[in-house]
Design a protein around this motif. Structure first.
Motif, mmCIF file in Angstrom:
data_model
loop_
_atom_site.group_PDB
_atom_site.id
_atom_site.type_symbol
_atom_site.label_atom_id
_atom_site.label_comp_id
_atom_site.label_asym_id
_atom_site.label_seq_id
_atom_site.Cartn_x
_atom_site.Cartn_y
_atom_site.Cartn_z
ATOM 1 N N ILE A 15 45.197 -75.544 25.402
ATOM 2 C CA ILE A 15 44.794 -77.146 25.178
ATOM 3 C C ILE A 15 45.845 -77.904 25.342
ATOM 4 C CG2 ILE A 15 45.442 -76.484 22.823
ATOM 5 C CD1 ILE A 15 42.905 -78.229 21.865
ATOM 6 N N ASP A 16 45.709 -79.105 25.694
ATOM 7 C CA ASP A 16 46.378 -80.257 25.579
ATOM 8 C C ASP A 16 47.293 -80.128 26.978
ATOM 9 O OD1 ASP A 16 45.614 -81.967 23.808
ATOM 10 O OD2 ASP A 16 47.169 -81.601 22.307
ATOM 11 N N HIS A 17 47.041 -79.152 27.824
ATOM 12 C CA HIS A 17 47.676 -79.001 29.112
ATOM 13 C C HIS A 17 47.494 -80.230 30.142
ATOM 14 C CE1 HIS A 17 50.442 -75.300 28.678
ATOM 15 N NE2 HIS A 17 50.390 -75.901 27.610
ATOM 16 N N GLY A 18 46.307 -80.892 29.896
ATOM 17 C CA GLY A 18 45.945 -81.850 30.865
ATOM 18 C C GLY A 18 44.753 -81.555 31.799
ATOM 19 N N LYS A 19 44.073 -80.511 31.378
ATOM 20 C CA LYS A 19 42.621 -80.117 32.304
ATOM 21 C C LYS A 19 41.729 -81.280 32.356
ATOM 22 C CE LYS A 19 41.820 -76.343 29.339
ATOM 23 N NZ LYS A 19 42.950 -76.799 28.611
ATOM 24 N N SER A 20 41.351 -81.778 31.203
ATOM 25 C CA SER A 20 40.418 -82.842 31.192
ATOM 26 C C SER A 20 40.949 -84.178 31.996
ATOM 27 C CB SER A 20 39.804 -83.104 30.099
ATOM 28 O OG SER A 20 39.260 -81.908 29.320
ATOM 29 N N ALA A 21 41.973 -84.213 31.644
ATOM 30 C CA ALA A 21 42.768 -85.605 32.325
ATOM 31 C C ALA A 21 42.782 -85.353 33.750
ATOM 32 C CB ALA A 21 44.223 -85.920 31.884
ATOM 33 N N LEU A 22 43.180 -84.226 34.210
ATOM 34 C CA LEU A 22 43.128 -83.842 35.807
ATOM 35 C C LEU A 22 42.030 -83.920 36.525
ATOM 36 C CD1 LEU A 22 44.950 -82.918 38.018
ATOM 37 C CD2 LEU A 22 44.608 -80.447 37.361
ATOM 38 N N THR A 119 50.662 -79.706 35.695
ATOM 39 C CA THR A 119 50.596 -81.136 35.293
ATOM 40 C C THR A 119 51.591 -81.589 34.440
ATOM 41 O OG1 THR A 119 49.444 -79.982 33.359
ATOM 42 C CG2 THR A 119 47.885 -80.815 35.010
ATOM 43 N N LYS A 120 51.531 -82.733 34.291
ATOM 44 C CA LYS A 120 52.410 -83.611 33.788
ATOM 45 C C LYS A 120 53.725 -83.558 34.109
ATOM 46 C CE LYS A 120 50.000 -82.625 29.167
ATOM 47 N NZ LYS A 120 49.954 -82.929 27.851
ATOM 48 N N CYS A 121 53.828 -83.477 35.487
ATOM 49 C CA CYS A 121 55.093 -83.492 36.117
ATOM 50 C C CYS A 121 56.015 -84.703 36.047
ATOM 51 C CB CYS A 121 54.956 -83.120 37.751
ATOM 52 S SG CYS A 121 54.270 -84.364 38.658
ATOM 53 N N ASP A 122 55.345 -85.801 35.427
ATOM 54 C CA ASP A 122 55.882 -86.865 35.396
ATOM 55 C C ASP A 122 56.796 -86.876 34.038
ATOM 56 O OD1 ASP A 122 54.176 -88.432 32.958
ATOM 57 O OD2 ASP A 122 52.976 -87.087 34.062
ATOM 58 N N LEU A 123 56.865 -85.749 33.235
ATOM 59 C CA LEU A 123 57.567 -85.729 32.146
ATOM 60 C C LEU A 123 58.686 -84.798 32.166
ATOM 61 C CD1 LEU A 123 54.724 -85.257 29.286
ATOM 62 C CD2 LEU A 123 55.722 -87.409 30.002
ATOM 63 N N VAL A 153 51.436 -81.954 39.672
ATOM 64 C CA VAL A 153 50.619 -83.111 39.625
ATOM 65 C C VAL A 153 50.899 -84.076 38.357
ATOM 66 C CG1 VAL A 153 48.650 -82.319 40.986
ATOM 67 C CG2 VAL A 153 48.904 -81.910 38.668
ATOM 68 N N SER A 154 50.375 -85.155 38.421
ATOM 69 C CA SER A 154 50.420 -85.983 37.075
ATOM 70 C C SER A 154 49.222 -86.950 37.035
ATOM 71 C CB SER A 154 51.634 -86.943 37.401
ATOM 72 O OG SER A 154 51.459 -87.894 36.055
ATOM 73 N N ALA A 155 48.532 -86.576 36.172
ATOM 74 C CA ALA A 155 47.253 -87.324 36.012
ATOM 75 C C ALA A 155 47.673 -88.750 35.629
ATOM 76 C CB ALA A 155 46.350 -86.958 34.919
ATOM 77 N N LEU A 156 48.776 -89.252 35.050
ATOM 78 C CA LEU A 156 49.060 -90.393 34.568
ATOM 79 C C LEU A 156 49.576 -91.098 35.709
ATOM 80 C CD1 LEU A 156 49.872 -91.640 31.916
ATOM 81 C CD2 LEU A 156 52.142 -91.184 32.445
HETATM 82 N N1 LIG Z 1 52.466 -87.726 30.647
HETATM 83 C C1 LIG Z 1 51.084 -87.064 30.818
HETATM 84 N N2 LIG Z 1 50.173 -86.915 30.106
HETATM 85 C C2 LIG Z 1 49.202 -86.259 30.333
HETATM 86 C C3 LIG Z 1 48.993 -85.786 31.822
HETATM 87 N N3 LIG Z 1 47.713 -85.161 31.772
HETATM 88 C C4 LIG Z 1 47.248 -85.266 30.468
HETATM 89 N N4 LIG Z 1 48.270 -86.017 29.595
HETATM 90 C C5 LIG Z 1 47.927 -86.066 28.299
HETATM 91 O O1 LIG Z 1 47.871 -84.762 27.674
HETATM 92 C C6 LIG Z 1 46.903 -85.036 26.555
HETATM 93 C C7 LIG Z 1 46.063 -83.745 26.748
HETATM 94 O O2 LIG Z 1 45.168 -83.874 27.981
HETATM 95 P P1 LIG Z 1 43.885 -83.258 28.230
HETATM 96 O O3 LIG Z 1 43.373 -83.699 29.291
HETATM 97 O O4 LIG Z 1 42.933 -83.663 26.926
HETATM 98 O O5 LIG Z 1 44.251 -81.719 27.961
HETATM 99 P P2 LIG Z 1 43.218 -80.537 27.848
HETATM 100 O O6 LIG Z 1 43.145 -80.268 26.551
HETATM 101 O O7 LIG Z 1 44.105 -79.394 28.793
HETATM 102 O O8 LIG Z 1 42.112 -80.915 28.422
HETATM 103 C C8 LIG Z 1 46.293 -86.335 26.643
HETATM 104 O O9 LIG Z 1 46.850 -87.084 25.807
HETATM 105 C C9 LIG Z 1 46.424 -86.744 27.958
HETATM 106 O O10 LIG Z 1 46.644 -88.268 27.998
HETATM 107 C C10 LIG Z 1 50.026 -86.061 32.701
HETATM 108 O O11 LIG Z 1 49.746 -85.754 33.990
HETATM 109 N N5 LIG Z 1 50.912 -86.835 32.112
#
Ligand SMILES: Nc1nc2c(ncn2[C@@H]2O[C@H](COP(=O)(O)OP(=O)(O)O)[C@@H](O)[C@H]2O)c(=O)[nH]1
Ligand SMILES: [Mg+2]
Length: 641
Positions: A15-22, A119-123, A153-156
């Motif tokens: 959870i919160d690893h950025g699946k949906s955002a990706l 994911t979140k490679c921008d961080l 990758v970075s969704a951001l």
């Molecule tokens: N900085 C950054 N934040 C991200 C990225 N992808 C997702 N997030 C943040 O991580 C949180 C969880 O993302 P979400 O897609 O809901 O995660 P999921 O639970 O894996 O589906 C959200 O607050 C997103 O904005 C990314 O590539 N970079």
């Protein structure tokens, strides 16, 4: 098989690893659509999002799954029929609990292709990225993801998205077409209502095709309904088929009748079952062995059912080990051999193993029965092996090729070819005169034959003085184990083998002599002599018995033996003639007919000087046995066949 024009990719990861955002960054569409998901910033339900690219011939369908540990069962349903996996690992956090659990589930479900997105490679900085990539590489070593791309990758910022898209498209080219048995089947993963349209179920089609107007059933309940409309990937279609994401508008079914886990399929094509025979692989990392009788959560298709594990031929399965098991379900489900499943422990709820269904509607086994083990493995083998094994499992119950195709979930022609092979090899026996043809496994046929011989032997042990076993008794004994349709063939095989012999309507053991009982033989002689001496005016049974001074327990068997042997003949309930008397009557009747062309009861009575009762009994006996034929009150010779 229709051209594969799309690829189903399931997300996976903590959870919160950025699946949906990706998924949103790749497609422009947010897979989280529920108000609750928006409010909590968390995926709860499966999300379906399509990625179209005019430059790429296939549509990519993402199934976005929830990462929360509470929703692993939803993930398992979503991942159950994907073509490829997109494992998402946040570069800042690295591998986490549900990264591992989702990865285990993907492996257990037999997903064969995929790639990893960091994911979140921008961080993070380069060093951290390299470190996480190395840990992921080590983690997936030896699995279906061994050597798969690991893409930052970075969704951001959008960094790495074009590379990820290209990698997904190249993955899509490697997806193998699924095997198709030609029979419509679609596990339901979503149920919803569309205003003005009615109830809709959605899923991935695993076999055959479906179109508007088709009648289908929803299993395991077997609710029959009609398909009002079909949508494929969000647009209206006439038909949909194998491997396609499909939504069906079902007539006359309410949302309350439907749930994820049911299967929409061709009517009569699935058998609801509370047992599944399977091969279970236990994950190496589980803390303790899985014991016989353990209660588990079974995920099969899109369904989740509580089950008890019965370990076939053992007491437990150790971590990392594999064993044949029977799952005894707390409510019915439907599956087909070859279907993958996952099991999670009842409490704590963690994934502990999974495997493949081998028999989707098995009998209850004796746990340590030898053949059960060996047989199970064969169900997972070639068509010929699996078909032979299904017949073996049916035992003394005959089956058609269609029955077996249904049970195995294999195509009719494939099963028919295997049946022809097995028949030629003598592994199956076809029962005569059945349409469609019914078969028994050779071993079951041999067992029936042995059982029949044993029944005849047992009969003579109980009736030592009897020369033969009447057909009716033989039939009754056979029907305790076999079907009526198999009796003739089994009996003939025993006679051909020289084990049983036929005397008229009775059967004996070859080489056996009826035990000589001098007292019984003497009584039979006295009874026979009494009837012969009485000629046409025979005594009543009770009268004769009293005269001879014997008990019914001795008299009745002796009389019956004479009747069976044909020495005495019962013409009517109270008229028994000696064979010689009957022959005399036949001569008299023949003479009368020769002279007058026919004979009446009165004429025979006068000719033989006997009472009308006897004359009538004689003529009726000759009519019944086909010697004469009655025309009004006259009897003529019946035409010889
Ligand atoms: N900085 C950054 N934040 C991200 C990225 N992808 C997702 N997030 C943040 O991580 C949180 C969880 O993302 P979400 O897609 O809901 O995660 P999921 O639970 O894996 O589906 C959200 O607050 C997103 O904005 C990314 O590539 N970079
Ligand atoms: Mg999500």
């Amino acid at each position: 098989m229709p051209d594969l024009d799309h690829v189903i990719v399931g997300t996976a990861g903590h959870i919160d690893h950025g699946k949906s955002a990706l998924v949103k960054a790749l497609t422009g569409t947010d897979p989280d659509t529920l108000p609750e998901e928006k409010a909590r910033g968390m995926t709860i339900e499966l999300g379906f999002v399509f990625l179209d690219d005019p430059a790429y011939p296939k549509q990519i369908v993402f199934i976005d799954v929830p990462g929360h540990e509470k929703f692993v069962k939803t993930m398992a349903a979503g991942a159950s029929h994907v073509d490829a996996a997109l494992l998402v690992v946040a570069a800042d956090e690295g591998l986490a609990v549900q990264t591992r659990e989702h990865f285990d589930i993907l492996r257990l479900l037999g997903v064969g292709l995929g790639l990893v997105a960091l994911t979140k490679c921008d961080l993070v900085d380069e060093a951290r990225l390299a470190e996480v990539a190395a840990s992921v590489r080590a983690f997936v070593a030896g699995s279906f993801l061994d050597g798969a791309p690991i893409l930052p990758v970075s969704a951001l910022t959008g960094a790495g998205l074009p590379e990820l898209k290209a990698a997904l498209q190249s993955l899509g080219r490697r997806v193998q077409p699924r095997p198709d048995n030609g029979i419509f089947r679609m596990p339901i993963d979503r149920v919803f209502t569309v205003h003005g349209f009615g109830t809709v179920v959605a899923g991935t089609i695993l076999g055959g095709t479906v179109g508007a107007g088709d009648r289908v059933a929803v299993f395991p309940e077997g609710l029959e309904t009609r398909v009002r409309g079909v949508q494929v990937h969000g647009s209206k279609a006439d038909r949909s088929g194998l491997g396609r994401r499909t939504a069906l508008n079902l007539q006359d079914l309410a949302k309350e009748d439907l749930r994820r886990g049911q299967v929409a399929a061709a009517i009569g094509s699935l058998t609801p079952t509370s047992r599944l025979d399977a091969r279970l692989d236990v994950l190496a990392g589980v803390p303790r062995e899985i014991k016989h009788r353990d209660r588990v959560r079974l995920h099969v298709g899109t369904d989740e059912v509580i089950a008890r594990l019965s370990v076939i031929g053992g007491r437990a399965v150790a971590p990392g080990a594999s064993a044949p098991v029977q799952l005894v379900l707390e409510r019915p489900t439907v599956a087909l051999p070859g279907d993958r499943f996952v099991i999670r422990s009842f409490s704590p709820i963690v994934t502990i193993g999974g495997g493949r269904v081998l028999d989707a509607a098995p009998e209850k086994h004796k746990r340590f029965g030898g053949g059960v083990l060996e047989g199970l493995e064969k169900l997972g083998g070639s068509a010929r092996e699996a078909v032979e094994q299904m017949f073996a499992r049916a035992g003394e119950r005959s089956r058609t090729a269609a029955d077996i195709a249904l049970k195995l979930g294999r195509s009719g022609p494939e099963v028919e070819a295997a049946v022809a092979d097995l028949l030629a090899a003598g592994r199956l026996v076809a029962l005569p005169g059945e349409t469609p043809a019914r078969y028994l496994h050779r071993a079951a046929f041999d067992k029936l034959a042995e059982g029949l011989t044993a029944a005849v032997r047992a009969y003579f042990e109980k009736n030592p003085a009897r020369a033969g076993m009447p057909f009716s008794d033989l039939r009754a004994a056979f029907l305790e184990a076999g079907e009526a349709g198999a009796l003739k063939l089994v009996l003939e095989s025993r006679i051909a083998a020289g084990v049983l012999v036929r005397h008229g309507a009775e059967f004996g053991l070859a080489g056996r002599q009826a035990a000589a009982d001098p007292a019984a033989a003497a009584l039979r002689d006295r009874i026979s002599a009494a009837f012969r001496a009485a000629r046409f005016a025979v005594p009543l049974e009770d009268e004769l018995r009293t005269r001879l001074g014997v008990n019914p327990s001795a008299f009745n068997p002796a009389l019956n033996a004479l009747l069976r042997a044909g020495e005495l003949v019962r013409l009517a309930p109270k008229v028994i003639y000696h064979r010689d008397t009957l022959e005399a009557a036949r001569t008299a009747v023949a003479g009368l007919i020769e002279r007058h062309g026919s004979v009446t009861i009165a004429e025979l009575r006068d000719r033989l000087e006997l009472s009308r009762k006897y004359a009538q009994a004689i003529l009726e006996h000759f009519d019944r046995t086909g010697y004469t034929r009655r025309i009004e009150d006259r009897h003529v010779l019946a035409p010889r066949p």
